[in-house]
Scaffold this motif. Structure first.
Motif, PDB file in Angstrom:
ATOM      1  N   SER A 184      77.722 -12.710  14.075  1.00 42.29           N
ATOM      2  CA  SER A 184      77.251 -11.575  13.275  1.00 42.29           C
ATOM      3  C   SER A 184      75.820 -11.160  13.613  1.00 42.29           C
ATOM      4  N   LEU A 185      75.209 -11.825  14.589  1.00 42.21           N
ATOM      5  CA  LEU A 185      73.859 -11.444  15.011  1.00 42.21           C
ATOM      6  C   LEU A 185      73.894 -10.035  15.606  1.00 42.21           C
ATOM      7  N   ASN A 186      73.009  -9.165  15.132  1.00 42.49           N
ATOM      8  CA  ASN A 186      73.039  -7.793  15.649  1.00 42.49           C
ATOM      9  C   ASN A 186      71.668  -7.156  15.736  1.00 42.49           C
ATOM     10  N   VAL A 187      71.576  -6.157  16.571  1.00 42.55           N
ATOM     11  CA  VAL A 187      70.394  -5.310  16.711  1.00 42.55           C
ATOM     12  C   VAL A 187      70.862  -3.867  16.548  1.00 42.55           C
ATOM     13  N   VAL A 188      70.169  -3.101  15.733  1.00 42.15           N
ATOM     14  CA  VAL A 188      70.533  -1.717  15.381  1.00 42.15           C
ATOM     15  C   VAL A 188      72.025  -1.583  15.053  1.00 42.15           C
ATOM     16  N   GLY A 189      72.528  -2.542  14.316  1.00 40.56           N
ATOM     17  CA  GLY A 189      73.904  -2.469  13.842  1.00 40.56           C
ATOM     18  C   GLY A 189      74.962  -2.847  14.852  1.00 40.56           C
ATOM     19  N   THR A 190      74.543  -3.208  16.058  1.00 37.72           N
ATOM     20  CA  THR A 190      75.507  -3.553  17.106  1.00 37.72           C
ATOM     21  C   THR A 190      75.497  -5.054  17.342  1.00 37.72           C
ATOM     22  N   PRO A 191      76.614  -5.732  17.152  1.00 35.46           N
ATOM     23  CA  PRO A 191      76.671  -7.176  17.413  1.00 35.46           C
ATOM     24  C   PRO A 191      76.278  -7.472  18.858  1.00 35.46           C
ATOM     25  N   LEU A 192      75.457  -8.504  19.052  1.00 34.85           N
ATOM     26  CA  LEU A 192      75.043  -8.865  20.402  1.00 34.85           C
ATOM     27  C   LEU A 192      76.230  -9.267  21.265  1.00 34.85           C
ATOM     28  N   GLU A 193      77.264  -9.790  20.630  1.00 41.26           N
ATOM     29  CA  GLU A 193      78.433 -10.224  21.400  1.00 41.26           C
ATOM     30  C   GLU A 193      79.195  -9.045  22.004  1.00 41.26           C
ATOM     31  N   ASP A 194      78.902  -7.808  21.533  1.00 42.29           N
ATOM     32  CA  ASP A 194      79.554  -6.619  22.097  1.00 42.29           C
ATOM     33  C   ASP A 194      78.884  -6.140  23.378  1.00 42.29           C
ATOM     34  N   HIS A 195      77.709  -6.689  23.679  1.00 40.50           N
ATOM     35  CA  HIS A 195      76.966  -6.232  24.856  1.00 40.50           C
ATOM     36  C   HIS A 195      77.416  -6.981  26.106  1.00 40.50           C
ATOM     37  N   GLU A 196      77.562  -6.234  27.193  1.00 42.36           N
ATOM     38  CA  GLU A 196      77.981  -6.832  28.458  1.00 42.36           C
ATOM     39  C   GLU A 196      76.770  -7.331  29.238  1.00 42.36           C
ATOM     40  N   GLU A 197      77.026  -8.033  30.329  1.00 45.85           N
ATOM     41  CA  GLU A 197      75.967  -8.711  31.084  1.00 45.85           C
ATOM     42  C   GLU A 197      74.878  -7.772  31.583  1.00 45.85           C
ATOM     43  N   ASN A 198      75.219  -6.519  31.845  1.00 48.67           N
ATOM     44  CA  ASN A 198      74.210  -5.587  32.366  1.00 48.67           C
ATOM     45  C   ASN A 198      73.377  -4.943  31.259  1.00 48.67           C
ATOM     46  N   SER A 199      73.657  -5.270  30.006  1.00 45.93           N
ATOM     47  CA  SER A 199      72.911  -4.706  28.879  1.00 45.93           C
ATOM     48  C   SER A 199      71.612  -5.481  28.665  1.00 45.93           C
ATOM     49  N   ARG A 200      70.549  -4.780  28.254  1.00 47.76           N
ATOM     50  CA  ARG A 200      69.277  -5.460  27.964  1.00 47.76           C
ATOM     51  C   ARG A 200      69.384  -6.328  26.717  1.00 47.76           C
ATOM     52  N   PHE A 201      70.448  -6.153  25.938  1.00 53.82           N
ATOM     53  CA  PHE A 201      70.635  -6.943  24.737  1.00 53.82           C
ATOM     54  C   PHE A 201      71.605  -8.119  24.939  1.00 53.82           C
ATOM     55  N   TYR A 202      71.950  -8.373  26.195  1.00 51.94           N
ATOM     56  CA  TYR A 202      72.885  -9.472  26.486  1.00 51.94           C
ATOM     57  C   TYR A 202      72.137 -10.807  26.477  1.00 51.94           C
ATOM     58  N   ILE A 203      72.761 -11.814  25.847  1.00 54.03           N
ATOM     59  CA  ILE A 203      72.229 -13.178  25.874  1.00 54.03           C
ATOM     60  C   ILE A 203      73.343 -14.083  26.382  1.00 54.03           C
ATOM     61  N   SER A 204      73.076 -14.798  27.463  1.00 50.60           N
ATOM     62  CA  SER A 204      74.093 -15.645  28.078  1.00 50.60           C
ATOM     63  C   SER A 204      74.350 -16.886  27.217  1.00 50.60           C
ATOM     64  N   PRO A 205      75.490 -17.541  27.415  1.00 46.72           N
ATOM     65  CA  PRO A 205      75.777 -18.781  26.673  1.00 46.72           C
ATOM     66  C   PRO A 205      74.684 -19.832  26.849  1.00 46.72           C
ATOM     67  N   GLU A 206      74.138 -19.930  28.061  1.00 45.89           N
ATOM     68  CA  GLU A 206      73.076 -20.904  28.321  1.00 45.89           C
ATOM     69  C   GLU A 206      71.815 -20.552  27.543  1.00 45.89           C
ATOM     70  N   GLU A 207      71.504 -19.262  27.493  1.00 46.05           N
ATOM     71  CA  GLU A 207      70.321 -18.823  26.744  1.00 46.05           C
ATOM     72  C   GLU A 207      70.524 -19.017  25.233  1.00 46.05           C
ATOM     73  N   LYS A 208      71.747 -18.801  24.768  1.00 44.69           N
ATOM     74  CA  LYS A 208      72.049 -19.036  23.354  1.00 44.69           C
ATOM     75  C   LYS A 208      71.814 -20.500  22.986  1.00 44.69           C
ATOM     76  N   GLU A 209      72.280 -21.379  23.843  1.00 45.84           N
ATOM     77  CA  GLU A 209      72.118 -22.808  23.567  1.00 45.84           C
ATOM     78  C   GLU A 209      70.641 -23.191  23.544  1.00 45.84           C
ATOM     79  N   LYS A 210      69.859 -22.607  24.449  1.00 42.70           N
ATOM     80  CA  LYS A 210      68.417 -22.885  24.504  1.00 42.70           C
ATOM     81  C   LYS A 210      67.734 -22.387  23.230  1.00 42.70           C
ATOM     82  N   ILE A 211      68.099 -21.189  22.784  1.00 42.81           N
ATOM     83  CA  ILE A 211      67.524 -20.630  21.552  1.00 42.81           C
ATOM     84  C   ILE A 211      67.873 -21.510  20.354  1.00 42.81           C
ATOM     85  N   TYR A 212      69.127 -21.956  20.307  1.00 37.74           N
ATOM     86  CA  TYR A 212      69.553 -22.819  19.193  1.00 37.74           C
ATOM     87  C   TYR A 212      68.781 -24.141  19.204  1.00 37.74           C
ATOM     88  N   GLU A 213      68.649 -24.750  20.372  1.00 42.31           N
ATOM     89  CA  GLU A 213      67.944 -26.026  20.477  1.00 42.31           C
ATOM     90  C   GLU A 213      66.480 -25.874  20.064  1.00 42.31           C
TER      91      GLU A 213
END
Length: 312
Positions: A184-213
């Motif tokens: 449910s994490l979102n920016v301007v009403g758009t879930p981050l999970e809806d963004h593809e790899e070429n989007s500036r709002f994309y966060i990779s699984p590895e980056e997600k894990e780093k942020i969580y840690e």
């Protein structure tokens, strides 16, 4: 509108919270209670010297009799963990401290709202609820508001945007089993999970894990560097205070007693709640992914096992 806050415990967190209350003008009266009476007197005097530069407020060091007529009682008192001491040993000492504090508090008020800041906050919120027997809406903890703020800061850093423009939550324990709600994490009403790899709002699984840690380990890092965390938690406590005393009906993730919400009962955990004059006005149940639900249930199980070990 007149409002009275009683702060119990004027250590690093409590004193910083008291300062934040003054800077934000959150009450008309603030009473500081501490086992070290000179510390409470010194903090009250220091804060009073800033009144001309802040907001009108009556500030004093006091005793438990000052809990009479309080709208909000914030407990930031407790034992610090000793070298080599287990979490269970620390909990045992803090439960004893809470029994003493709450025995005094309940002599003078049965109508205040209790806000718990002492760690482990979820368990001590449960302890406070059981000891006082007060309605569950009037006993809450700081929960995962600080964790959510850390989470949004780190996501904002990654995306190079203001963390206030990131909307996301951490739920569960304020601690090692906390759960980030990536779905449910979102920016301007758009879930981050809806963004593809070429989007500036994309966060990779590895980056997600780093942020969580980094979110989960933030307190350990700060404590290692300066001995304690207090600025951000004081701001979190002040935000909760503001929502309650000003009846804002803000939705914030605080430690609340669950009775079936999210499939969990008889434990306090950080979940989004509507906060107003009655404390917790409503527990909000947000949709969870399967992974998030499993993480939340695991967090609940961990805390319930611990609560049984300490007799609650």
């Amino acid at each position: 509108m007149a409002s009275k806050i009683v702060l119990i415990g004027s250590g690093a967190v409590g004193a910083t919270f008291a300062y934040t209350v003054l800077v934000k003008g959150l009450a008309t009266e603030l009473v500081i209670i501490d086992q070290n009476k000179d510390k409470a007197l010194g903090d009250a005097l220091d804060l009073n010297h800033g009144l001309m530069l802040a907001y009108p407020m009556k500030i004093k060091a006091g005793g438990y009799e000052d809990c009479e007529g309080a709208d909000l009682i914030v407990i930031a008192a407790g034992a610090a963990q000793r070298p080599g001491e287990t979490r269970l040993d620390l909990m045992g000492r803090n439960v004893a401290i809470f029994r003493s504090i709450l025995g005094e508090v309940t002599q003078y008020t049965q109508t205040a709202i209790l806000l718990i800041a002492t760690n482990p906050v979820d368990l001590l919120t449960l302890v406070a609820l059981k000891i006082t027997g007060w309605p569950k809406n009037r006993v809450l903890g700081s929960g995962t508001l600080l964790d959510s703020s850390r989470f949004r800061y780190l996501v904002g850093q990654k995306l190079r945007i203001d963390p206030r423009s990131v909307h996301g939550l951490i739920i569960g324990e304020h601690g090692d089993s906390e759960v980030p709600l990536w779905s449910s994490l979102n920016v301007v009403g758009t879930p981050l999970e809806d963004h593809e790899e070429n989007s500036r709002f994309y966060i990779s699984p590895e980056e997600k894990e780093k942020i969580y840690e980094e979110t989960r380990g933030a307190a350990y890092e700060i404590i290692a560097k300066k001995g304690a965390t207090y600025y951000a938690i004081a701001l979190a406590l002040a935000r909760i205070t503001e929502a309650i005393l000003r009846d804002q009906r803000s939705i914030l993730p605080v430690s609340a007693y669950l009775e079936g919400e999210y499939g969990v009962s008889d434990i306090c955990l950080g979940v989004p709640c509507v906060l107003g004059n009655n404390g917790i006005e409503e527990i909000v149940q947000v949709p969870l992914s399967q992974e998030e639900r499993e993480g939340f249930l695991k967090s609940a199980k961990t805390l319930k096992e611990f609560s049984h070990q300490i007799g609650f």
